[in-house]
Design a protein around this motif. Sequence first.
Motif, PDB file in Angstrom:
ATOM      1  N   ASP A 128       1.155  -1.178  -0.209  1.00 31.76           N
ATOM      2  CA  ASP A 128      -0.196  -0.684  -0.076  1.00 31.76           C
ATOM      3  C   ASP A 128       1.086   1.276   0.689  1.00 31.76           C
ATOM      4  O   ASP A 128       0.453   2.036  -0.412  1.00 31.76           O
ATOM      5  CB  ASP A 128      -1.013  -0.367   1.271  1.00 31.76           C
ATOM      6  CG  ASP A 128      -2.250  -0.817   1.148  1.00 31.76           C
ATOM      7  OD1 ASP A 128      -1.695  -1.339   0.049  1.00 31.76           O
ATOM      8  OD2 ASP A 128      -2.282  -1.816   2.504  1.00 31.76           O
ATOM      9  N   LEU A 129       1.888   0.813   0.530  1.00 33.17           N
ATOM     10  CA  LEU A 129       2.615   2.379   0.380  1.00 33.17           C
ATOM     11  C   LEU A 129       3.417   2.682  -0.148  1.00 33.17           C
ATOM     12  O   LEU A 129       3.421   3.699  -0.908  1.00 33.17           O
ATOM     13  CB  LEU A 129       4.046   2.802   1.649  1.00 33.17           C
ATOM     14  CG  LEU A 129       4.677   2.946   2.031  1.00 33.17           C
ATOM     15  CD1 LEU A 129       4.041   4.563   2.208  1.00 33.17           C
ATOM     16  CD2 LEU A 129       5.880   3.293   2.864  1.00 33.17           C
ATOM     17  N   VAL A 131       2.247   1.856  -3.527  1.00 29.35           N
ATOM     18  CA  VAL A 131       1.189   2.274  -4.445  1.00 29.35           C
ATOM     19  C   VAL A 131       1.185   3.644  -4.005  1.00 29.35           C
ATOM     20  O   VAL A 131       0.497   4.609  -4.997  1.00 29.35           O
ATOM     21  CB  VAL A 131      -0.245   1.552  -4.160  1.00 29.35           C
ATOM     22  CG1 VAL A 131      -1.381   2.241  -4.940  1.00 29.35           C
ATOM     23  CG2 VAL A 131       0.004  -0.217  -4.683  1.00 29.35           C
ATOM     24  N   GLU A 132       0.855   4.300  -3.065  1.00 29.58           N
ATOM     25  CA  GLU A 132       0.288   5.449  -2.235  1.00 29.58           C
ATOM     26  C   GLU A 132       1.794   6.857  -2.737  1.00 29.58           C
ATOM     27  O   GLU A 132       1.538   7.912  -3.146  1.00 29.58           O
ATOM     28  CB  GLU A 132       0.413   6.078  -1.103  1.00 29.58           C
ATOM     29  CG  GLU A 132      -0.016   7.203  -0.516  1.00 29.58           C
ATOM     30  CD  GLU A 132      -1.502   7.276  -0.523  1.00 29.58           C
ATOM     31  OE1 GLU A 132      -1.956   8.776  -1.711  1.00 29.58           O
ATOM     32  OE2 GLU A 132      -2.215   6.683  -0.947  1.00 29.58           O
ATOM     33  N   LYS A 133       3.099   6.162  -2.988  1.00 23.16           N
ATOM     34  CA  LYS A 133       4.211   6.955  -3.184  1.00 23.16           C
ATOM     35  C   LYS A 133       3.866   7.274  -4.607  1.00 23.16           C
ATOM     36  O   LYS A 133       4.027   8.067  -5.185  1.00 23.16           O
ATOM     37  CB  LYS A 133       5.569   6.301  -2.730  1.00 23.16           C
ATOM     38  CG  LYS A 133       5.855   6.315  -1.418  1.00 23.16           C
ATOM     39  CD  LYS A 133       5.263   7.558  -0.754  1.00 23.16           C
ATOM     40  CE  LYS A 133       5.715   7.296   0.754  1.00 23.16           C
ATOM     41  NZ  LYS A 133       6.057   9.165   1.255  1.00 23.16           N
ATOM     42  N   LYS A 135       1.521   7.115  -7.247  1.00 22.31           N
ATOM     43  CA  LYS A 135       0.186   7.428  -7.088  1.00 22.31           C
ATOM     44  C   LYS A 135       1.258   9.233  -6.755  1.00 22.31           C
ATOM     45  O   LYS A 135       0.058  10.483  -7.038  1.00 22.31           O
ATOM     46  CB  LYS A 135      -0.690   7.995  -6.406  1.00 22.31           C
ATOM     47  CG  LYS A 135      -1.692   6.259  -6.832  1.00 22.31           C
ATOM     48  CD  LYS A 135      -2.959   5.437  -5.848  1.00 22.31           C
ATOM     49  CE  LYS A 135      -3.436   4.504  -6.465  1.00 22.31           C
ATOM     50  NZ  LYS A 135      -4.777   4.166  -5.490  1.00 22.31           N
ATOM     51  N   GLN A 136       2.048   9.369  -5.619  1.00 28.25           N
ATOM     52  CA  GLN A 136       2.514  11.100  -5.748  1.00 28.25           C
ATOM     53  C   GLN A 136       2.841  12.074  -6.357  1.00 28.25           C
ATOM     54  O   GLN A 136       3.509  13.340  -6.086  1.00 28.25           O
ATOM     55  CB  GLN A 136       2.464  11.067  -4.638  1.00 28.25           C
ATOM     56  CG  GLN A 136       1.484  10.727  -3.243  1.00 28.25           C
ATOM     57  CD  GLN A 136       2.298  10.494  -1.177  1.00 28.25           C
ATOM     58  OE1 GLN A 136       3.375  10.900  -1.872  1.00 28.25           O
ATOM     59  NE2 GLN A 136       1.290  10.074  -0.488  1.00 28.25           N
TER      60      GLN A 136
END
Length: 329
Positions: A128-129, A131-133, A135-136
């Motif tokens: 999850d981390l 994927v979040e990075k 997206k940013q």
Amino acid sequence: MATIKEIASMANVSRTTVSRVLNNSGYVSEEVRKRIIKVIEETGYVPSQQAKSLRTKKTKVIGVILPTIKTETSGRLVAGMDDELSEAGYQILLANTNHEKQKEIEFLQLLKVRQVDGIILAATNVNDLLVEKIKQLDIPFVAIGQEISDVSNILYDDYQAAKDITSLFINKGHQQIGFIGVDESDLAVGMWRKKGFFDQMEEKGLSVEEAWVEQGVFNIQSGYEAMSRIIQNSNQTPTAVFAVTDRLAIGAIRWLNEHSYAIPSDMAIAGVGASELSNYITPPLTTVDYENEKAGKEAAKLILRQIEKNNKVIEKITLNYRLLERDSV
């Protein structure tokens, strides 16, 4: 080294005309263009990439994050990328995570700071981390080998490839088949190849004893040790073993050769990767060729399309593979 002003003076043109030739923009007559190029070649002038980046807001650099730089897979991927990117005037900046999750995150941030024009990630552990990075980032991005939502992906059909290898064993008369995998946090290699194996066994009504299943890491020694554990812990030894990478399979073959097992009559072995070594060990290894150089080329094409169109168009490409049947099965 000469400056643009000096080149303009030597070619008897304006600095603007020299700039047009260097950037291949605007009209310049062919006679004038040849004259400027001749002066550039004679002086050995090299345009400042930093200055050019400031003007175009492009660094002409693509960041490539790899899980390791030690394998043929990585080498073939980069070779394919370089063929496409260099032709388009881009350079590659390599980052090696050594299969460490935190390094993937760190390199994403570092490459963004370096203002690369895009990032290609040969992903291993999707979390999850991560994927979040991703997206940013807000820059062109392509993932190879793992499916990540909302970005472009180059994928292999790991599930079907594993089913095909298992089916090959069964068609050759094997019913007791072992498995050497890796951690399932690597979804493609660890989870999908394992699922393909077990689903095919179940579809054929075949059971898998717990002792026949071992987990290793991405090296030959790990395959050697896993094969040892399978033999030592099994009440009934399997007649075939599917290893999810060539390196694991080669390690398994090494152990079997050292302990006087005949391959494939006593034990059949197959891997995935089509490494060069797989064709030269004794016996040559049955394996799956994912054509990694093609994967690198396709990833480069995707990133270039995103850069050129200045958008985040999402494309997913699943590549074909070849099952190479050799003497280990």
